[in-house]
Scaffold this motif. Structure first.
Motif, mmCIF file in Angstrom:
data_model
loop_
_atom_site.group_PDB
_atom_site.id
_atom_site.type_symbol
_atom_site.label_atom_id
_atom_site.label_comp_id
_atom_site.label_asym_id
_atom_site.label_seq_id
_atom_site.Cartn_x
_atom_site.Cartn_y
_atom_site.Cartn_z
ATOM 1 N N PRO A 37 0.821 -1.218 0.000
ATOM 2 C CA PRO A 37 0.000 0.000 0.000
ATOM 3 C C PRO A 37 0.849 1.260 0.000
ATOM 4 O O PRO A 37 1.769 1.414 0.806
ATOM 5 C CB PRO A 37 -0.805 -0.125 1.303
ATOM 6 N N GLU A 250 -1.939 -5.157 -0.510
ATOM 7 C CA GLU A 250 -3.299 -4.813 -0.951
ATOM 8 C C GLU A 250 -3.580 -5.524 -2.271
ATOM 9 O O GLU A 250 -2.731 -5.539 -3.170
ATOM 10 C CB GLU A 250 -3.416 -3.299 -1.124
ATOM 11 N N GLY A 252 -7.211 -6.422 -4.841
ATOM 12 C CA GLY A 252 -8.664 -6.423 -5.004
ATOM 13 C C GLY A 252 -9.377 -5.506 -4.031
ATOM 14 O O GLY A 252 -10.516 -5.774 -3.646
ATOM 15 N N GLY A 253 -8.702 -4.431 -3.600
ATOM 16 C CA GLY A 253 -9.328 -3.471 -2.699
ATOM 17 C C GLY A 253 -9.338 -3.881 -1.236
ATOM 18 O O GLY A 253 -9.929 -3.192 -0.402
ATOM 19 N N ARG A 254 -8.657 -4.994 -0.890
ATOM 20 C CA ARG A 254 -8.612 -5.441 0.502
ATOM 21 C C ARG A 254 -7.169 -5.638 0.953
ATOM 22 O O ARG A 254 -6.259 -5.781 0.133
ATOM 23 C CB ARG A 254 -9.398 -6.747 0.660
ATOM 24 N N ARG A 255 -6.970 -5.677 2.259
ATOM 25 C CA ARG A 255 -5.639 -5.865 2.838
ATOM 26 C C ARG A 255 -5.443 -7.329 3.235
ATOM 27 O O ARG A 255 -6.349 -7.963 3.786
ATOM 28 C CB ARG A 255 -5.458 -4.963 4.068
#
Length: 396
Positions: A37, A250, A252-255
């Motif tokens: 990120p 990060e 697909g928009g997730r951690r």
């Protein structure tokens, strides 16, 4: 020494129970999309050209100076590249070699420095040059096992842990040397067109990962210092013996988290690792002819002195792992040599003489490390004398 530790620990794994610790891994289908990120371009997977790495390398030729990399009488610019291998406490040899090389007055400014395992601990200091020779000498002549790891409960680790030792001391040691000022120095060298790369292995994808350490240092990101330190720690984290290092990524928009270990698992030593085309150096970003001078310091022995193998599970396991490790090194050196021939680069490498006894009284033995440091120091001051043929072939 670290090979022997690994052999013993590997035997114990077969006794381990089913207990596992919880984590949040990247879904397999998103592995290729995972990035750090705020710093998406600071790493690349080995074996595939990275557009981000290639752009950054191309930019480096616009940043470098004729003072660091002058054009020769033949119109060719020579770019020295230093590759530092793994080897645990044997890194004392490489530290001594670098310091001795400085004293000859012929140690070049390196365009690129790469490292794995103990080589990853050395690489940032070697990258910054002779001004940091003292730190290398201190680390590799005064460090004891207690300065690197603390042993935990073997039974607890086998039944439900992730390692037999805690690397808190090593993390503290790295933090003491790698501070904000150190990071600014790395960023400054990166801004002058030089590049520092460290390798780790992502256990989920089972791939070798190349980190652009100068880009991390110059990113201005608030987590840059922490990430820089973690990459160094991860590359030196011998699996099973030491706990893996987790990186937040990060996708697909997730951690999620990635589990990384010793870079030596993927390569004993590396130069380009396929993340950029060496032709970029040959072309010198369209500004004329460029060539690499590749220098490999192997912190180990290419050939070990023969000795009887104990007829025991431990003795056989130790020998098998030692032999496979050397086979991996030979493959890496042949690969580097073949690449050098293809791209008209010069190839040089040095290793510890097989006449040297490497075993000390502990894994990191300051007395033995001081001896290896002096052996490397004298080897460099004597020339240094490099091997230039592919390993296993007679020198021309």
């Amino acid at each position: 020494m670290t090979i022997r530790v690994l052999a013993l620990l590997a035997l114990g794994v077969s006794l381990a129970g089913c207990g596992t610790l919880t984590r949040n891994p990247v879904p397999p289908e998103l592995t290729a999309d995972a990035s750090v990120p705020g710093m998406p371009d600071v790493r690349a997977w080995a074996g595939r050209a990275s557009p981000a790495m290639e752009r950054d390398l191309a930019q480096s030729f616009e940043q470098d100076s004729t003072g660091d990399f002058p054009r020769g009488a033949d119109g060719v610019v020579r770019y020295p590249h230093l590759a530092l291998s793994g080897g645990g406490a044997n890194g004392a040899f490489g530290a001594g070699f670098l310091n001795g090389w400085t004293e000859t007055g012929r140690r070049p400014v390196f365009k690129m420095v790469t490292g794995v395992s103990t080589g990853a601990l050395m690489a940032p200091f070697a990258f910054l040059g002779p001004s940091h020779d003292g730190a290398l000498r201190e680390f590799y002549t005064t460090t004891a096992s207690s300065d690197v790891f603390r042993l935990g409960s073997i039974l607890g680790a086998l039944l439900g842990g992730e390692a037999l030792a805690d690397t808190g001391p090593l993390a503290a040691l790295i933090a003491r040397h790698v501070d904000g000022a150190f990071l600014r120095d790395i960023a400054g060298a990166h801004g002058r067109g030089r590049r520092l790369y460290i390798g780790t292995v992502d256990l989920d994808s089972q791939q070798f990962v190349v980190w652009n350490m100068g880009l991390i240092a110059s990113s201005g990101h608030p987590q840059a210092l922490d990430l820089f330190r973690k990459v160094m720690l991860a590359s030196a984290s011998i699996p099973i013996a030491f706990p893996p290092v987790f990186f937040e990524v990060e996708a697909g928009g997730r951690r999620y988290d990635e589990m990384h270990v010793d870079g030596g698992v993927g390569a004993r030593v590396f130069v380009h690792a396929g993340v950029f085309r060496p032709s970029l150096i040959l072309e010198r970003a369209g500004r004329g002819a460029g060539r690499e001078d590749i220098f490999v310091i192997h912190n180990g022995q290419f050939r070990a002195p023969p000795s009887p193998t104990p007829r025991s599970l431990r003795g056989i396991a130790v020998r098998v792992i030692e032999a496979s490790g050397r086979a991996g090194l030979v493959g890496d050196l042949h690969r580097i040599h073949a690449s050098a021939e293809r791209w008209q680069a010069r190839f040089h490498w040095v290793t510890i003489s097989e006449s040297v006894e490497l075993t000390g009284s502990e894994v990191f033995d300051p007395v033995k490390m001081a001896e290896l440091y002096e052996i490397g120091h004298q080897a460099a001051r004597a020339g240094p004398v490099w091997s230039i043929a592919s390993p296993g072939f007679q020198e021309p």
